[in-house]
Design a protein around this motif. Structure first.
Motif, mmCIF file in Angstrom:
data_model
loop_
_atom_site.group_PDB
_atom_site.id
_atom_site.type_symbol
_atom_site.label_atom_id
_atom_site.label_comp_id
_atom_site.label_asym_id
_atom_site.label_seq_id
_atom_site.Cartn_x
_atom_site.Cartn_y
_atom_site.Cartn_z
ATOM 1 N N SER A 25 0.809 -1.227 0.000
ATOM 2 C CA SER A 25 0.000 0.000 0.000
ATOM 3 C C SER A 25 0.840 1.274 0.000
ATOM 4 N N GLY A 26 2.116 1.163 0.365
ATOM 5 C CA GLY A 26 2.952 2.354 0.477
ATOM 6 C C GLY A 26 2.806 3.065 1.807
ATOM 7 N N GLN A 27 1.896 2.584 2.671
ATOM 8 C CA GLN A 27 1.700 3.166 4.003
ATOM 9 C C GLN A 27 3.030 3.147 4.749
ATOM 10 N N SER A 28 3.305 4.199 5.496
ATOM 11 C CA SER A 28 4.544 4.300 6.248
ATOM 12 C C SER A 28 4.243 4.784 7.662
ATOM 13 N N ALA A 29 4.984 4.255 8.643
ATOM 14 C CA ALA A 29 4.757 4.652 10.031
ATOM 15 C C ALA A 29 6.008 4.398 10.853
ATOM 16 N N ARG A 30 6.113 5.116 11.978
ATOM 17 C CA ARG A 30 7.181 4.863 12.953
ATOM 18 C C ARG A 30 6.754 3.671 13.794
ATOM 19 N N ILE A 31 7.685 2.754 14.027
ATOM 20 C CA ILE A 31 7.404 1.585 14.851
ATOM 21 C C ILE A 31 8.480 1.455 15.920
ATOM 22 N N ARG A 32 8.194 0.651 16.936
ATOM 23 C CA ARG A 32 9.169 0.324 17.968
ATOM 24 C C ARG A 32 9.611 -1.112 17.755
ATOM 25 N N VAL A 33 10.909 -1.320 17.540
ATOM 26 C CA VAL A 33 11.442 -2.670 17.411
ATOM 27 C C VAL A 33 11.726 -3.152 18.824
ATOM 28 N N ARG A 34 11.087 -4.263 19.226
ATOM 29 C CA ARG A 34 11.200 -4.783 20.596
ATOM 30 C C ARG A 34 12.266 -5.854 20.730
ATOM 31 N N ASN A 35 12.461 -6.669 19.684
ATOM 32 C CA ASN A 35 13.576 -7.601 19.692
ATOM 33 C C ASN A 35 14.026 -7.844 18.262
ATOM 34 N N LEU A 36 15.261 -8.296 18.134
ATOM 35 C CA LEU A 36 15.911 -8.386 16.838
ATOM 36 C C LEU A 36 16.823 -9.602 16.824
ATOM 37 N N VAL A 49 -0.871 -4.200 9.457
ATOM 38 C CA VAL A 49 -0.311 -5.234 8.585
ATOM 39 C C VAL A 49 -1.042 -6.554 8.837
ATOM 40 N N PHE A 50 -0.913 -7.457 7.883
ATOM 41 C CA PHE A 50 -1.536 -8.773 7.971
ATOM 42 C C PHE A 50 -0.500 -9.849 7.679
ATOM 43 N N GLY A 109 14.083 7.062 -0.329
ATOM 44 C CA GLY A 109 12.671 7.192 -0.026
ATOM 45 C C GLY A 109 11.763 6.291 -0.846
ATOM 46 N N VAL A 110 12.315 5.592 -1.839
ATOM 47 C CA VAL A 110 11.504 4.701 -2.663
ATOM 48 C C VAL A 110 11.988 3.275 -2.429
ATOM 49 N N LEU A 111 11.117 2.456 -1.867
ATOM 50 C CA LEU A 111 11.456 1.066 -1.593
ATOM 51 C C LEU A 111 10.732 0.176 -2.585
ATOM 52 N N GLU A 112 11.428 -0.809 -3.114
ATOM 53 C CA GLU A 112 10.827 -1.721 -4.073
ATOM 54 C C GLU A 112 10.616 -3.075 -3.433
ATOM 55 N N ARG A 113 9.606 -3.791 -3.888
ATOM 56 C CA ARG A 113 9.352 -5.139 -3.380
ATOM 57 C C ARG A 113 10.487 -6.042 -3.864
ATOM 58 N N PRO A 114 11.261 -6.614 -2.953
ATOM 59 C CA PRO A 114 12.394 -7.443 -3.348
ATOM 60 C C PRO A 114 11.940 -8.813 -3.852
#
Length: 125
Positions: A25-36, A49-50, A109-114
């Motif tokens: 959708s191109g939707q963008s938001a700030r998120i909190r990464v809790r673990n990595l 997201v789904f 600023g432009v991300l493509e579906r890999p």
């Protein structure tokens, strides 16, 4: 009955803000990464997201990584990354070196579906 944890790598708990973009959708938001971990992350935020969605996350000192949403629970979701990363880089102080050259990225600023995203890596919970 709970689902057994079948991850190959341990997760590193942290609290890191990141920019996330939904690649459909191109939707963008700030998120909190809790673990990595080298192959995934858990995040929380107001990003809708789904299971199976492709997203890109811009991680501090790592750059933009892409992956598939593996699970969603409330405002949290798990992401199976399309490439292996070094999660310890996100804990290091920000430097002047741009590490994003190591990861697939289009114009700024432009991300493509890999191509490497495999929805079969996502697990059901």
């Amino acid at each position: 009955m709970t689902t057994p944890d079948i991850r190959r790598h341990t997760r590193d708990s942290l609290y890191l803000m990141a920019q996330c973009q939904h690649l459909g959708s191109g939707q963008s938001a700030r998120i909190r990464v809790r673990n990595l971990s080298p192959e995934g992350l858990m995040a929380e935020g107001d990003m809708r997201v789904f299971h199976g969605d492709a997203v890109a996350v811009d991680l501090r000192n790592i750059g933009v990584v892409t992956g598939v949403v593996a699970w969603v629970q409330g405002n949290r979701f798990g992401l199976a990354l399309g490439t292996t990363i070094d999660p310890q880089l996100a804990r290091q102080p920000v430097t002047g070196v741009d590490t994003r050259d190591y990861y697939q990225r289009g114009p700024v600023g432009v991300l493509e579906r890999p191509q490497e995203i495999d929805p079969r890596r996502a697990r059901l919970i």
